[in-house]
Design an enzyme around this catalytic site. Structure first.
Site, PDB file in Angstrom:
ATOM      1  N   HIS A 118     -94.888  -1.733 -49.241  1.00 30.93           N
ATOM      2  CA  HIS A 118     -94.992  -3.141 -49.622  1.00 30.93           C
ATOM      3  C   HIS A 118     -94.016  -3.564 -50.721  1.00 30.93           C
ATOM      4  O   HIS A 118     -94.319  -4.489 -51.481  1.00 30.93           O
ATOM      5  CB  HIS A 118     -96.417  -3.459 -50.111  1.00 30.93           C
ATOM      6  CG  HIS A 118     -97.487  -3.289 -49.072  1.00 30.93           C
ATOM      7  ND1 HIS A 118     -97.815  -2.093 -48.524  1.00 30.93           N
ATOM      8  CD2 HIS A 118     -98.318  -4.198 -48.496  1.00 30.93           C
ATOM      9  CE1 HIS A 118     -98.796  -2.250 -47.652  1.00 30.93           C
ATOM     10  NE2 HIS A 118     -99.108  -3.508 -47.608  1.00 30.93           N
ATOM     11  N   GLY A 123     -92.803  -3.118 -44.160  1.00 28.51           N
ATOM     12  CA  GLY A 123     -93.947  -2.940 -43.269  1.00 28.51           C
ATOM     13  C   GLY A 123     -94.877  -4.144 -43.267  1.00 28.51           C
ATOM     14  O   GLY A 123     -95.506  -4.453 -42.261  1.00 28.51           O
ATOM     15  N   HIS A 124     -94.958  -4.822 -44.398  1.00 27.41           N
ATOM     16  CA  HIS A 124     -95.800  -6.030 -44.485  1.00 27.41           C
ATOM     17  C   HIS A 124     -94.887  -7.240 -44.685  1.00 27.41           C
ATOM     18  O   HIS A 124     -94.324  -7.438 -45.758  1.00 27.41           O
ATOM     19  CB  HIS A 124     -96.791  -5.917 -45.632  1.00 27.41           C
ATOM     20  CG  HIS A 124     -97.924  -6.906 -45.535  1.00 27.41           C
ATOM     21  ND1 HIS A 124     -97.732  -8.249 -45.246  1.00 27.41           N
ATOM     22  CD2 HIS A 124     -99.265  -6.748 -45.687  1.00 27.41           C
ATOM     23  CE1 HIS A 124     -98.906  -8.869 -45.233  1.00 27.41           C
ATOM     24  NE2 HIS A 124     -99.848  -7.979 -45.488  1.00 27.41           N
ATOM     25  N   HIS A 163    -101.893  -5.934 -37.188  1.00 26.13           N
ATOM     26  CA  HIS A 163    -102.481  -6.500 -38.405  1.00 26.13           C
ATOM     27  C   HIS A 163    -102.281  -8.014 -38.398  1.00 26.13           C
ATOM     28  O   HIS A 163    -101.163  -8.514 -38.379  1.00 26.13           O
ATOM     29  CB  HIS A 163    -101.756  -5.856 -39.589  1.00 26.13           C
ATOM     30  CG  HIS A 163    -102.340  -6.152 -40.928  1.00 26.13           C
ATOM     31  ND1 HIS A 163    -102.078  -7.309 -41.608  1.00 26.13           N
ATOM     32  CD2 HIS A 163    -103.172  -5.429 -41.720  1.00 26.13           C
ATOM     33  CE1 HIS A 163    -102.720  -7.290 -42.767  1.00 26.13           C
ATOM     34  NE2 HIS A 163    -103.389  -6.161 -42.865  1.00 26.13           N
ATOM     35  N   GLU A 171    -107.458  -4.042 -39.298  1.00 23.46           N
ATOM     36  CA  GLU A 171    -107.505  -5.483 -39.613  1.00 23.46           C
ATOM     37  C   GLU A 171    -106.689  -6.262 -38.590  1.00 23.46           C
ATOM     38  O   GLU A 171    -105.810  -7.040 -38.929  1.00 23.46           O
ATOM     39  CB  GLU A 171    -106.940  -5.727 -41.018  1.00 23.46           C
ATOM     40  CG  GLU A 171    -107.549  -4.796 -42.052  1.00 23.46           C
ATOM     41  CD  GLU A 171    -107.095  -5.087 -43.465  1.00 23.46           C
ATOM     42  OE1 GLU A 171    -107.956  -5.332 -44.309  1.00 23.46           O
ATOM     43  OE2 GLU A 171    -105.869  -5.076 -43.727  1.00 23.46           O
ATOM     44  N   CYS A 210    -107.551  -9.447 -52.120  1.00 28.73           N
ATOM     45  CA  CYS A 210    -106.425 -10.241 -51.616  1.00 28.73           C
ATOM     46  C   CYS A 210    -106.816 -11.650 -51.206  1.00 28.73           C
ATOM     47  O   CYS A 210    -106.022 -12.574 -51.322  1.00 28.73           O
ATOM     48  CB  CYS A 210    -105.703  -9.525 -50.471  1.00 28.73           C
ATOM     49  SG  CYS A 210    -106.443  -9.716 -48.859  1.00 28.73           S
TER      50      CYS A 210
END
Lengths: 650, 650
Positions: free
Chosen positions: B137, B188-189, B266, B318, B414
């Site tokens: 991240h 990745g995010h 995700h 998720e 979050c």
């Protein structure tokens, strides 16, 4: 010791000759047990190694190497031996016996001087024996060895393995007990308890019964044994978490067994425990214990059992959850758990013949257990869902435990040998005898020699189950004999008709059994006709998963819809509440099964469009001609959707 | 660069004054943001420490100690700063600004000479920067810093943090890119991509846009970046498994973004990525990219979205699962994912005003996002199921992710700041302007100053939503001005009625908007009446969970049944298909909400007995007077059952 208990039927006296069941037993003999033997010896190409036999060879000093496998790897050998014992009780097989004798020699050679035997501890953690009962299945493994030994001894009369497990049990008896110098403990996975009762029956040694009772009574007491041994061994874990130590209900150790109000935790452990509790209640006349058995039975069958006789609502912890929580699609319903439920039912029938126990036994046997094995005897379900959407498997991880088709042996190492030993010993589940009454619980064709009031009676049974409800008995007696033949009237039956020597017989019933008491003579014939209507089964209103739905049952068989017959999207099918069900034997379906056909309605997608939600949707239906097949036979025609419960429509 | 894009509305030009929404925005200002500040500084008694500010202090050399928290801990500070920025854009607050300035000084002090800032790497793995994008991240965290900086700069005009993140972005630009000496990689995010577009808008620097596009275009290409960096760093994992590296679809890196046919993995990552894709498509006129946006949008909203605007069908990963798999009880439907869906919808509206985007934006906002926060602003849902049986929570582990009541801040780190920044910037979502057309998407009262054709127009809006569908606009213009006011006719509306200065106005409609084109003068009034019938919503026939069920919606609000009003066992309730729905404002329910009352039927348990399954069950019903409440308000009256979808009965 007590009058409560029925006498135990020897499997040797029962020869199954049944158009439905003989084939399954043949499969066990010709396919399952030989295949298992190959597996134990690492001779199955492509399968994960078992090394279970090799572990014994190393422990016996015949080979060198290291222990391989799970901490309870020995139990696979024990269950194989048990199945072999049952097969040999019903039919001699010198070759198989020779193989088993060699295994027995090996086990005896691996056994320590003091009687201890467990290849994991002997090879991998010598000196750490009996330090981690909560996690390491040490008594569980011993229990399976005892069960295997008793079965083999009863088949062959050979004492070698029986003597070996007696030494093992005596060693255990020297280690565990209420005395200050012994461990006041018990195993995390119940099994030794019921095995010790079998050993008591085989040997007459009351200390085995006492030890079994000790293990049961010790369970769940405070201060807690799991904590005590955890501290004693320096707070180590075998499985990498302290879950099995701290989550007491997982292994039914959250309260003393007599105080447990509901079926909690790992479902196999619970029913193995209950079977032993019933055994001890029967042997000792312990009313409190019997009451606890009845309470746990009721908890299972009135609030926590699938209509297929499956138990265990969730994959996590292979466990019961809470009352009325029986999701069809994420069900666990492990094959072994239904087998254990049959063990429990059998013991309760021995205590108090009541058809409700037999109804559940039959339900579990004909649906979940039978469904656990493929028709080739080489593929097995560990998990038995009541609804499958195969597209979601692998994509929605809520279904990770669900397999859309039966898996090869090593996909699930515990269920196949359990199915094998149950089917090989099926003859033990058909009858119980108490005083001058013979109760017939399951209708399976063949001959049974049963001693009643000192006389050996031969019951020849012919049964058309599960396809039709016609059963015929013919009796052979040495001389005229006065006793009661009590025939179970299953819960699924319409008004039963009984004919005695061709004449209508108006039988009294008691506890769900039609009673025929008379002086029997050889050649007496009883015909029982159990009308098999197609039943529309409803679930209790508190069962969230089944409200507004119905399941079809005919005779002992629960039915399901499969994609192979009915196309995809089974969720869109509705059964009109008055639609007629037509049952017929279809030789072209699944090798020949009774199917049920019903006109129904299918939610139409035609005019829907692509919106996911619509405010003005007029639901429209198309006619659909449905075919239901027996649940046990599902997933034999490739991967497809399946559903037991189907929506109803007024 | 392109004509496709609508101009971006400054939040500064919008002042929300709305009987419904102002209270939520006040909560963000008075409760959520101060509470978050305390949390970031470890001043919330009983909460897990955050240490996010302390990490920056250590990195800035002001304190000594070690990094604490998740690898993306910095993003909590960034999201707080972003919410502060939005609050300051709409209302000055010198105290808050002072606090933020101190934080900005701290961030700048922690920033390395070369522009790099990320306290995890600076403190814990110095020298390992940019070695593990797939898991760690690093660009995600940078993206949030950029978003926070832009919001704060736009509020205050102060360049310090903007300059800092420009240096960070320039550093990133020097590290990543197609050139041989740079890393051809991506995070990745997803997050940096949309943040860089905001930075481009704030600075006009086209290199940020180019870098964003590079990250998007690089994603999912072969040979795969995750493999390359994995090998390069010596096959190490941050999270203890290689899942994030090997399961490419989890982070939408399984294929180049233009080739992705469906919403996978995700759910938050997917919608953040889509928002950036739409941004880039708008800026560059890239039709292929726009087509990919439309395709993914369609995949979400026509096959993978809950009726509440929730997305993500499973807790594991998720994640999205497969088409038409939207279980109500095990839903994930993360609050952040619905917020991301709103981001995506907003960008699509900027490109092509179509009420279907706004319908989904409104659905997600009024139901899942609003439902994510309690009325006290201190408790939040991370997961937003559509059905709850609280007794099963904690007992059936399939529901381990489901909380029956909203949790305090640190139960879910979050979602709360994401809710805060969305509500604080709500003004940005109400209107878009394109050429000489102003489209009103959401009906929220207040004033908006919008520049149309060079002239600043003030739109004064009054709205009775969500309780009644009456909306009134009054315009102020500097001089008469020719433009179109395009009013969204929501999908939930009955036949809309428009009055222009009191006279019925027969508007043309286009793409779901009623168009009023004229020379506007100050004082012109438009009244819009959107009839709010109670709608019986049906799900697509392929939606397994909703077949035979209905959900009620009125206006933008989806309704649900709660135990507080309707007792336990909601599964036994059936709505007669023609039962009348009566909607009324009930000041005594949940602080005053519009409730829906309906006569229904309840499956009776009275005569059932204790059997779990019955063959002869005549289903009997009792009348039940039901009260439905808005879904967003559920779980504010203690723990109880809840259901959005209710069975129908002919």
């Amino acid at each position: 010791m007590s009058q409560q208990r029925s006498s135990v039927l020897s499997l040797k006296g029962v020869r199954i000759q049944d158009p439905f069941w003989s084939e399954y037993i043949r499969l066990v003999r010709d396919v399952v047990v030989p295949y298992q033997w190959d597996a134990l010896n690492d001779r199955v190409p492509g399968a994960e190694p078992s090394r279970a036999i090799r572990n014994f060879k190393i422990a016996a000093g015949e080979e060198t190497g290291e222990f391989y496998g799970m901490v309870f790897q020995d139990s696979d050998v024990a269950k194989w031996l048990e199945a072999v014992g049952y097969l040999l009780q019903t039919e001699p097989d010198p070759d198989l016996e020779q193989v088993a004798d060699a295994v027995i020699d090996l086990i005896a050679k691996a056994q320590r001087e003091d009687g201890y035997v467990n290849t994991y501890y002997l090879l991998k953690e010598p000196g750490r024996e009996w330090t981690n009962l909560s996690e390491c299945h040490e008594l569980y493994t011993a229990g399976h060895l005892i069960e295997g030994a008793v079965a083999y001894y009863q088949a062959t009369g050979k004492r070698k393995i029986l003597d070996a497990v007696c030494r093992l049990a005596d060693h255990i008896d020297s280690v565990f007990g209420p005395e200050p110098d012994k461990i006041r403990g018990y195993d995390g996975h119940q099994e030794i308890e019921l095995a010790l009762v079998k050993l008591y029956h085989a040997t007459g040694e009351a200390r085995y019964l006492r030890l079994s009772r000790f293990f049961l009574d010790e369970r769940g007491r405070e201060p807690h044994f799991y904590d005590r041994e955890y501290e004693r061994r320096g707070r180590t874990n075998h499985w990498g978490s302290d879950f099995m130590i701290t989550k007491r209900s997982y292994s039914q150790a959250h309260a003393p067994i007599r105080e447990q109000e509901s079926a909690e935790g790992h479902s196999v452990r619970l029913v193995y425990m209950c079977a032993a509790m019933a055994d001890i209640a029967a042997e000792t006349g312990d009313e409190g214990l019997l009451e606890a058995c009845r309470r746990l039975w009721k908890s299972i069958v009135t609030r926590r059992m699938y209509v297929t006789g499956g138990i265990g609502s969730m994959a996590q912890e292979e466990s019961f959850t809470l009352d009325y929580d029986l999701p069809s699609d994420t069900a666990y319903a492990e094959t072994c758990a239904s087998i254990g439920l049959i063990f429990f039912a059998q013991r309760m029938l021995n205590i108090e013949p009541d058809s409700r126990y037999a109804d559940v036994m039959e339900r579990a046997l004909y649906n979940t257990v039978l469904g656990g094995m493929s028709k080739d005897g080489r593929h097995f379900f560990y998990v038995n869902p009541l609804e499958l959407w195969p597209d979601a498997c692998g994509k929605n991880h809520a279904y990770d435990h669900v397999k859309p088709v039966r898996q090869g042996w090593f996909g699930c190492a515990c269920c196949p040998p359990n199915v094998a030993r149950l089917l090989a010993s099926l003859g033990q589940y058909l009858y119980t005898v108490k005083d001058r009454s013979v109760n017939a619980h399951l209708y399976v064709g063949g001959e049974a020699d049963i001693e009643v009031g000192g006389q050996r009676i031969r019951f020849k049974q012919q049964s058309e189950l599960p396809w039709e409800g016609r059963v015929r008995f013919e009796l052979e007696v040495e001389s005229e004999s006065d006793f009661t033949l009590a025939l179970r009237i299953p819960e699924w039956s319409g008004a039963a008709v009984i004919r005695l020597n061709g004449e209508l017989y108006d039988a009294e019933t008691a506890n769900g059994y039609a009673l025929i008491r008379r002086w029997w003579k050889s050649g007496d014939q009883v015909e029982l006709v159990l009308p098999m209507d197609v039943l529309r089964i409803k679930g209790h209103p508190l069962l969230r998963d089944t409200v507004g739905k119905t399941a079809l049952q005919r005779g002992p068989l629960v039915y399901c819809l499969e994609e192979a017959d009915n196309g995809k999207n089974l969720q869109g099918l509705f059964l009109p509440s008055r639609s007629e069900a037509i049952s017929e034997f279809d030789p072209n379906t699944l090798g020949g099964v009774q199917v049920i056909r019903m006109d129904a309605q299918r939610l139409s997608e035609k005019d829907w469009g692509e919106e996911l939600y619509r405010r003005d949707a007029d639901t429209s239906f198309e006619p659909a001609a449905l075919t239901f097949v027996p649940y046990y036979a599902w997933a034999n025609r490739g991967v497809g959707e399946m559903a037991v419960w189907v929506k109803e429509k007024a």
